[in-house]
Design a protein around this motif. Structure first.
Motif, PDB file in Angstrom:
ATOM      1  N   ALA A 141     -22.995  47.816  40.882  1.00  0.00           N
ATOM      2  CA  ALA A 141     -23.235  49.147  40.300  1.00  0.00           C
ATOM      3  C   ALA A 141     -21.916  49.887  40.149  1.00  0.00           C
ATOM      4  O   ALA A 141     -20.984  49.706  40.942  1.00  0.00           O
ATOM      5  N   VAL A 142     -21.840  50.735  39.125  1.00  0.00           N
ATOM      6  CA  VAL A 142     -20.660  51.568  38.873  1.00  0.00           C
ATOM      7  C   VAL A 142     -21.116  53.017  38.787  1.00  0.00           C
ATOM      8  O   VAL A 142     -22.061  53.329  38.043  1.00  0.00           O
ATOM      9  N   ASP A 143     -20.479  53.920  39.556  1.00  0.00           N
ATOM     10  CA  ASP A 143     -20.871  55.326  39.463  1.00  0.00           C
ATOM     11  C   ASP A 143     -20.053  56.038  38.404  1.00  0.00           C
ATOM     12  O   ASP A 143     -19.172  55.449  37.759  1.00  0.00           O
ATOM     13  N   PHE A 144     -20.349  57.322  38.209  1.00  0.00           N
ATOM     14  CA  PHE A 144     -19.681  58.082  37.140  1.00  0.00           C
ATOM     15  C   PHE A 144     -18.214  58.346  37.427  1.00  0.00           C
ATOM     16  O   PHE A 144     -17.474  58.742  36.528  1.00  0.00           O
ATOM     17  N   ALA A 145     -17.784  58.116  38.657  1.00  0.00           N
ATOM     18  CA  ALA A 145     -16.372  58.254  38.988  1.00  0.00           C
ATOM     19  C   ALA A 145     -15.615  56.956  38.787  1.00  0.00           C
ATOM     20  O   ALA A 145     -14.393  56.907  38.960  1.00  0.00           O
ATOM     21  N   GLY A 146     -16.345  55.883  38.439  1.00  0.00           N
ATOM     22  CA  GLY A 146     -15.701  54.592  38.239  1.00  0.00           C
ATOM     23  C   GLY A 146     -15.632  53.731  39.480  1.00  0.00           C
ATOM     24  O   GLY A 146     -15.020  52.656  39.463  1.00  0.00           O
ATOM     25  N   ASN A 147     -16.271  54.171  40.567  1.00  0.00           N
ATOM     26  CA  ASN A 147     -16.305  53.363  41.777  1.00  0.00           C
ATOM     27  C   ASN A 147     -17.296  52.213  41.612  1.00  0.00           C
ATOM     28  O   ASN A 147     -18.379  52.401  41.062  1.00  0.00           O
ATOM     29  N   ASP A 148     -16.929  51.031  42.120  1.00  0.00           N
ATOM     30  CA  ASP A 148     -17.785  49.862  42.049  1.00  0.00           C
ATOM     31  C   ASP A 148     -18.424  49.586  43.407  1.00  0.00           C
ATOM     32  O   ASP A 148     -17.789  49.742  44.449  1.00  0.00           O
ATOM     33  N   SER A 149     -19.662  49.129  43.374  1.00  0.00           N
ATOM     34  CA  SER A 149     -20.306  48.686  44.608  1.00  0.00           C
ATOM     35  C   SER A 149     -19.857  47.265  44.944  1.00  0.00           C
ATOM     36  O   SER A 149     -19.213  46.578  44.138  1.00  0.00           O
TER      37      SER A 149
END
Length: 304
Positions: A141-149
């Motif tokens: 998953a990728v959040d709106f800040a660009g962080n990846d799970s």
């Protein structure tokens, strides 16, 4: 500031003539969040104050809202696999991302069997599993800040086809004088034969095809119309590792376990006959099932 931990902005005014010192109620801040995208970005706070004499002052401060926490990824099968890791009917897999307290999940990235990476918008994606075989799935998953799970990798297995069973079954019109045992073969091209559940010696990891024997052992019976009922072996239910099953055929054979009956004719046991008037001895051979193949022959021995 981290997303969700943003402080509440305020204004402080010092004006000795108006008897104000560090007041937070003397002026309300103008908070401009128009630059935020998905709750992230720059916030501008402006404070303006005009005193009793008409003199004015203002101050501006800007700060940034960030999200530095990685989202998480998980998956759920609509129908759980069995103990062997197989499903035997179509099912779905839901890929899910979560970003609790963060900016939210923007998209999911996934691959199937190492193929081209695909992207699905939002925090969930449903995959339909309807093709038989083994599929290796990986996603994150990728959040709106660009962080990846972290990557969630797992394997799904689907086998909807029952195993096949073949073997020599009906022995035709040949008669047997003992139990008849014949070999059968069960095969399953997808998940393999479940030797344990099927009650067959072997191991599906080394041999996906199973060989087993079935035996017809009872004596055949004769009907009033002269036809015969063949001896039948039991059937065997064979399972594959997904839980699909198939029932084998039977060994069918004409079995005669009873010896033929031979009797002496023409003379009687213990009889006494005058020389020259001795009847001619003979043999009578009968068999109620398979019939007489070779009649008994007379063997006369003189005892002086």
């Amino acid at each position: 500031y981290e997303f969700g931990d943003e402080p509440t902005p305020g204004c402080s005014v010092t004006d000795t003539e108006d008897n104000l010192s560090g007041s937070t109620t003397a002026a309300s801040p103008d908070v401009d969040r128009s630059a935020l995208v998905n709750g992230l970005g720059t916030v501008t706070v402006t404070c303006e104050y005009t005193d009793g004499g008409g003199l004015a002052d203002d101050d501006t401060a800007s700060y940034t809202i960030v999200d530095t926490i990685d989202p998480t990824a998980s998956h759920q099968l609509s129908t759980a696999a069995n103990a062997n890791g197989w499903n035997k009917a179509d099912f779905t897999v839901t890929l899910s991302g979560s970003d609790t307290g963060g900016s939210g999940v923007k998209e999911l990235h996934y691959t199937i069997n190492g193929g081209t990476e695909q992207t699905a918008s939002g925090a969930s994606k449903v995959l339909n599993i309807n093709a038989e075989g083994i599929q290796d799935i990986s996603f994150y998953a990728v959040d709106f800040a660009g962080n990846d799970s972290a990557v969630d990798s797992f394997t799904v297995r689907l086998d909807k086809t029952a195993p096949s069973v073949s073997g020599n079954q009906d022995q035709g019109s040949t008669w047997f004088n003992a139990a008849v045992t014949k070999a059968f073969t069960a095969s399953d091209a997808t998940s393999g034969i479940d030797y344990t559940v099927s009650g067959i010696s072997g191991n599906s990891t080394t041999n996906p095809n199973a060989t087993f024997n079935l035996t017809a052992s009872a004596e055949s019976t004769k009907n009033n119309d002269g036809t015969f009922n063949k001896s039948e072996s039991p059937t065997k239910t064979v399972y594959d590792l997904a839980g699909n099953s198939a029932v084998s055929g039977k060994v069918l054979a004409l079995i005669d376990l009873t010896k033929p009956l031979v009797s002496v004719t023409g003379v009687s046991q213990g009889g006494v006959y005058t020389t020259g008037a001795v009847p001619t001895p003979g043999c009578d051979t009968t068999d109620a099932l398979s019939g007489v193949k070779t009649n008994a022959t007379v063997n006369v021995t003189d005892v002086n």
